[in-house]
Write a protein that holds these residues in place. Structure first.
Motif, PDB file in Angstrom:
ATOM      1  N   MET A 118     -18.264   1.453  -3.172  1.00 29.17           N
ATOM      2  CA  MET A 118     -17.269   0.668  -2.454  1.00 29.17           C
ATOM      3  C   MET A 118     -16.072   1.579  -2.215  1.00 29.17           C
ATOM      4  O   MET A 118     -15.747   2.400  -3.031  1.00 29.17           O
ATOM      5  CB  MET A 118     -16.855  -0.473  -3.373  1.00 29.17           C
ATOM      6  N   LYS A 119     -15.444   1.505  -1.064  1.00 30.16           N
ATOM      7  CA  LYS A 119     -14.254   2.333  -0.893  1.00 30.16           C
ATOM      8  C   LYS A 119     -13.112   1.536  -0.304  1.00 30.16           C
ATOM      9  O   LYS A 119     -12.866   0.431  -0.752  1.00 30.16           O
ATOM     10  CB  LYS A 119     -14.552   3.631  -0.147  1.00 30.16           C
ATOM     11  N   ARG A 120     -12.435   2.127   0.664  1.00 28.95           N
ATOM     12  CA  ARG A 120     -11.183   1.554   1.149  1.00 28.95           C
ATOM     13  C   ARG A 120     -11.247   0.031   1.353  1.00 28.95           C
ATOM     14  O   ARG A 120     -12.142  -0.487   1.996  1.00 28.95           O
ATOM     15  CB  ARG A 120     -10.862   2.220   2.489  1.00 28.95           C
ATOM     16  N   GLY A 121     -10.253  -0.644   0.801  1.00 30.34           N
ATOM     17  CA  GLY A 121     -10.176  -2.083   1.008  1.00 30.34           C
ATOM     18  C   GLY A 121      -9.774  -2.371   2.445  1.00 30.34           C
ATOM     19  O   GLY A 121      -8.841  -1.776   2.967  1.00 30.34           O
ATOM     20  N   MET A 124      -6.161  -5.065   3.212  1.00 29.56           N
ATOM     21  CA  MET A 124      -4.926  -4.760   2.498  1.00 29.56           C
ATOM     22  C   MET A 124      -3.698  -5.280   3.244  1.00 29.56           C
ATOM     23  O   MET A 124      -2.695  -5.628   2.654  1.00 29.56           O
ATOM     24  CB  MET A 124      -4.786  -3.246   2.295  1.00 29.56           C
ATOM     25  N   TYR A 163      -7.242   5.746   1.729  1.00 31.67           N
ATOM     26  CA  TYR A 163      -6.069   4.900   1.482  1.00 31.67           C
ATOM     27  C   TYR A 163      -4.901   5.437   2.311  1.00 31.67           C
ATOM     28  O   TYR A 163      -4.335   6.477   2.009  1.00 31.67           O
ATOM     29  CB  TYR A 163      -5.672   4.919   0.000  1.00 31.67           C
ATOM     30  N   LYS A 165      -1.892   3.819   3.123  1.00 34.41           N
ATOM     31  CA  LYS A 165      -0.560   3.587   2.547  1.00 34.41           C
ATOM     32  C   LYS A 165      -0.682   2.744   1.282  1.00 34.41           C
ATOM     33  O   LYS A 165      -1.656   1.995   1.113  1.00 34.41           O
ATOM     34  CB  LYS A 165       0.389   2.989   3.564  1.00 34.41           C
ATOM     35  N   GLN A 170       0.991  -0.759  -5.834  1.00 30.24           N
ATOM     36  CA  GLN A 170       0.999   0.708  -5.923  1.00 30.24           C
ATOM     37  C   GLN A 170       2.374   1.275  -5.573  1.00 30.24           C
ATOM     38  O   GLN A 170       2.833   2.233  -6.189  1.00 30.24           O
ATOM     39  CB  GLN A 170      -0.066   1.294  -4.977  1.00 30.24           C
ATOM     40  N   THR A 189      -5.834 -10.413  -7.099  1.00 31.19           N
ATOM     41  CA  THR A 189      -7.076  -9.669  -7.220  1.00 31.19           C
ATOM     42  C   THR A 189      -7.358  -8.906  -5.918  1.00 31.19           C
ATOM     43  O   THR A 189      -7.000  -9.360  -4.830  1.00 31.19           O
ATOM     44  CB  THR A 189      -8.224 -10.642  -7.597  1.00 31.19           C
ATOM     45  N   GLY A 190      -7.916  -7.709  -6.070  1.00 32.34           N
ATOM     46  CA  GLY A 190      -8.240  -6.888  -4.901  1.00 32.34           C
ATOM     47  C   GLY A 190      -7.045  -6.212  -4.275  1.00 32.34           C
ATOM     48  O   GLY A 190      -7.113  -5.717  -3.155  1.00 32.34           O
ATOM     49  N   SER A 191      -5.913  -6.153  -5.001  1.00 30.98           N
ATOM     50  CA  SER A 191      -4.701  -5.585  -4.402  1.00 30.98           C
ATOM     51  C   SER A 191      -4.502  -4.119  -4.788  1.00 30.98           C
ATOM     52  O   SER A 191      -3.441  -3.565  -4.554  1.00 30.98           O
ATOM     53  CB  SER A 191      -3.490  -6.419  -4.824  1.00 30.98           C
ATOM     54  N   GLY A 192      -5.514  -3.510  -5.385  1.00 27.29           N
ATOM     55  CA  GLY A 192      -5.433  -2.077  -5.670  1.00 27.29           C
ATOM     56  C   GLY A 192      -4.768  -1.743  -6.989  1.00 27.29           C
ATOM     57  O   GLY A 192      -4.130  -0.690  -7.125  1.00 27.29           O
ATOM     58  N   LYS A 193      -4.929  -2.606  -7.996  1.00 24.44           N
ATOM     59  CA  LYS A 193      -4.281  -2.324  -9.297  1.00 24.44           C
ATOM     60  C   LYS A 193      -4.887  -1.094  -9.966  1.00 24.44           C
ATOM     61  O   LYS A 193      -4.192  -0.334 -10.614  1.00 24.44           O
ATOM     62  CB  LYS A 193      -4.409  -3.544 -10.232  1.00 24.44           C
ATOM     63  N   THR A 194      -6.199  -0.910  -9.772  1.00 26.03           N
ATOM     64  CA  THR A 194      -6.858   0.224 -10.427  1.00 26.03           C
ATOM     65  C   THR A 194      -6.209   1.537  -9.988  1.00 26.03           C
ATOM     66  O   THR A 194      -5.813   2.362 -10.817  1.00 26.03           O
ATOM     67  CB  THR A 194      -8.368   0.241 -10.066  1.00 26.03           C
ATOM     68  N   LEU A 246     -16.205  -4.662 -14.365  1.00 25.41           N
ATOM     69  CA  LEU A 246     -14.911  -4.049 -14.115  1.00 25.41           C
ATOM     70  C   LEU A 246     -14.921  -2.590 -14.587  1.00 25.41           C
ATOM     71  O   LEU A 246     -14.378  -1.700 -13.926  1.00 25.41           O
ATOM     72  CB  LEU A 246     -13.825  -4.848 -14.842  1.00 25.41           C
ATOM     73  N   GLN A 249     -16.617  -0.551 -11.995  1.00 24.14           N
ATOM     74  CA  GLN A 249     -15.769  -0.441 -10.802  1.00 24.14           C
ATOM     75  C   GLN A 249     -14.653   0.602 -11.024  1.00 24.14           C
ATOM     76  O   GLN A 249     -14.376   1.419 -10.156  1.00 24.14           O
ATOM     77  CB  GLN A 249     -15.171  -1.824 -10.577  1.00 24.14           C
TER      78      GLN A 249
HETATM   79  N1  LIG Z   1      -3.859   1.811  -0.839  1.00 23.92           N
HETATM   80  C1  LIG Z   1      -5.077   1.339  -0.547  1.00 23.92           C
HETATM   81  N2  LIG Z   1      -5.484   1.232   0.731  1.00 23.92           N
HETATM   82  C2  LIG Z   1      -6.721   0.769   1.041  1.00 23.92           C
HETATM   83  N3  LIG Z   1      -7.642   0.384   0.131  1.00 23.92           N
HETATM   84  C3  LIG Z   1      -7.271   0.441  -1.178  1.00 23.92           C
HETATM   85  C4  LIG Z   1      -5.986   0.924  -1.581  1.00 23.92           C
HETATM   86  N4  LIG Z   1      -5.930   0.888  -2.947  1.00 23.92           N
HETATM   87  C5  LIG Z   1      -7.109   0.404  -3.372  1.00 23.92           C
HETATM   88  N5  LIG Z   1      -7.922   0.129  -2.323  1.00 23.92           N
HETATM   89  C6  LIG Z   1      -9.282  -0.442  -2.332  1.00 23.92           C
HETATM   90  O1  LIG Z   1      -9.118  -1.854  -2.440  1.00 23.92           O
HETATM   91  C7  LIG Z   1     -10.192  -2.440  -3.170  1.00 23.92           C
HETATM   92  C8  LIG Z   1      -9.642  -3.333  -4.277  1.00 23.92           C
HETATM   93  O2  LIG Z   1      -8.952  -2.571  -5.241  1.00 23.92           O
HETATM   94  P1  LIG Z   1      -9.029  -2.872  -6.819  1.00 23.92           P
HETATM   95  O3  LIG Z   1     -10.429  -3.193  -7.188  1.00 23.92           O
HETATM   96  O4  LIG Z   1      -8.340  -1.767  -7.514  1.00 23.92           O
HETATM   97  O5  LIG Z   1      -8.160  -4.160  -6.902  1.00 23.92           O
HETATM   98  P2  LIG Z   1      -7.722  -4.899  -8.219  1.00 23.92           P
HETATM   99  O6  LIG Z   1      -6.345  -5.376  -7.944  1.00 23.92           O
HETATM  100  O7  LIG Z   1      -7.914  -4.034  -9.420  1.00 23.92           O
HETATM  101  O8  LIG Z   1      -8.753  -6.077  -8.203  1.00 23.92           O
HETATM  102  P3  LIG Z   1      -9.304  -6.926  -9.463  1.00 23.92           P
HETATM  103  O9  LIG Z   1      -8.171  -7.768  -9.941  1.00 23.92           O
HETATM  104  O10 LIG Z   1     -10.414  -7.692  -8.834  1.00 23.92           O
HETATM  105  O11 LIG Z   1      -9.796  -5.923 -10.467  1.00 23.92           O
HETATM  106  C9  LIG Z   1     -11.038  -1.291  -3.670  1.00 23.92           C
HETATM  107  O12 LIG Z   1     -12.139  -1.151  -2.822  1.00 23.92           O
HETATM  108  C10 LIG Z   1     -10.122  -0.078  -3.534  1.00 23.92           C
HETATM  109  O13 LIG Z   1     -10.878   1.083  -3.301  1.00 23.92           O
END
Ligand SMILES: Nc1ncnc2c1ncn2[C@@H]1O[C@H](COP(=O)(O)OP(=O)(O)OP(=O)(O)O)[C@@H](O)[C@H]1O
Length: 341
Positions: A118-121, A124, A163, A165, A170, A189-194, A246, A249
């Motif tokens: 999985m890559k770029r969200g 966003m 990514y 921006k 972040q 969730t899914g907002s790029g916390k990792t 998780l 991921q």
């Molecule tokens: N700055 C960014 N721009 C675009 N895509 C991004 C960016 N940062 C992270 N992503 C992508 O967005 C998706 C969601 O990110 P991530 O899993 O880190 O969210 P999360 O907040 O940790 O979610 P969860 O709470 O479900 O664990 C991933 O596919 C990640 O690769």
């Protein structure tokens, strides 16, 4: 190690998650240089390559994907599925590299090409932008990754991930961690916390890894023999997560962000054969992503894992992890294997 005083909160209508980063090196400043970077030839953009060609070359060159495991071979029970993601390809470091390793296009295709990962969200943009910050220091959010002063290799890996921006979490968490603050981050969730914690933590470690990290064997060397060359895992970063999904991921994201660095990510979670976990850790481990139960089991094997070098402890899904159910495991982990309740 202390819990964070700076809180970053991005209220949302959605499901909530949180991550806490605790830094054991509060005096360090963010590193932004790549002294000794090995000269490299520019690689064609991933999109220009024939994916099939490079993936097949990668396989021929020995880069392994996550492969199915026949659990009947291990007979330790408890495993529900048969995927062992811990053996998925990550960058293999050789001693002769400087601070930065050369490009490996075959691996790049696997990590960033998107066939397996999985890559770029893609969603966003609509993210909620209301941000609350609590803490003694006002954080100036970054508007672009360029502005953050990341180590060039991490910056380049962020670009390779696609990514463009920073997401709101972040934008605040990256400068805060780069300034050596302890952070509690809460965002939907899914907002790029990792990436919000991995990017600054890895960036801070780059350039210092040689000094801080434990020696690792050259696993890329054909003469590598686990029996003779295995080492004790001495991670610099420990990410504790409640679920195996998780963990996998985050491991995937760490594999991408650690590309061309000497930082080696590993994942360990319950339900998997301990033997394989131990083998993987024996190759050396700088970033350990683990579920709490398995991490505690490994901490009970001091010849396999020591927490003595840990500089950053990250509790992902901290709201869930701070639940009473995990109390004894978390106390043990936060005490680093020393005294605990
Ligand atoms: N700055 C960014 N721009 C675009 N895509 C991004 C960016 N940062 C992270 N992503 C992508 O967005 C998706 C969601 O990110 P991530 O899993 O880190 O969210 P999360 O907040 O940790 O979610 P969860 O709470 O479900 O664990 C991933 O596919 C990640 O690769």
């Amino acid at each position: 190690m202390s819990w964070g005083t700076d809180e970053i909160a991005a209220p949302a209508t959605d499901t909530w998650g949180s991550a806490a980063v605790a830094d054991d090196t509060p005096t360090d400043n963010a590193e932004g240089t790549a002294e000794g970077e090995a000269p490299t030839t520019p690689a064609p953009a991933v999109g220009e390559l024939s994916k099939e060609k490079y993936v097949s070359k990668a396989r021929d060159a020995g880069w392994n994907e996550a492969t199915a495991i026949d659990f009947s071979k291990y007979q330790n029970g408890g495993a529900e599925d048969n995927d062992w993601h811990g053996a998925a390809a990550s960058y293999e470091w050789k001693d002769e590299y400087g601070d930065v390793g050369p490009e490996v296009l075959q691996l790049e295709m696997i990590l960033f090409g998107g066939e397996f990962q999985m890559k770029r969200g893609e969603r966003m943009e609509p993210l909620e932008l209301k941000v609350n910050i609590e803490g003694p220091v006002l954080i100036k959010p970054i508007k672009s990754f360029d502005e953050a002063g990341l180590h060039p290799i991490i910056q380049s890996n962020v670009e390779k991930c696609g990514y463009d921006k920073p997401t709101p979490i972040q934008a605040y968490a990256i400068p805060a961690v780069l300034q050596a603050m302890d952070v509690v981050g809460v965002a939907q969730t899914g907002s790029g916390k990792t990436a919000a914690y991995l990017i600054p933590v890895l960036s801070r470690l780059m350039g210092k890894a040689k000094k801080l990290a434990a020696p690792k064997p050259n696993t890329a060397d054909p003469s590598y023999n686990p029996q003779f060359h295995k080492v004790k895992a001495e991670p610099l970063v420990v990410v504790v997560v409640p679920t195996r999904e998780l963990a996998i991921q985050i491991f995937d994201e760490a594999r991408r962000l650690c590309y061309r660095s000497m930082l080696r990510p590993c994942v360990a979670y319950g339900g998997l054969p301990m033997k394989i976990c131990v083998e993987e850790l024996g190759k050396g481990c700088d970033i350990l992503i683990a579920s709490p139960g398995r991490l505690c089991d490994l901490m009970d094997k001091p010849h396999v894992l020591t927490m003595s070098r840990v500089k950053y402890t990250i509790i992902d899904e901290a709201d869930e992890m701070l639940d009473a159910d995990w109390e004894s495991e978390l106390s043990k982990i936060m005490a680093g294997g020393g005294k605990y309740i």
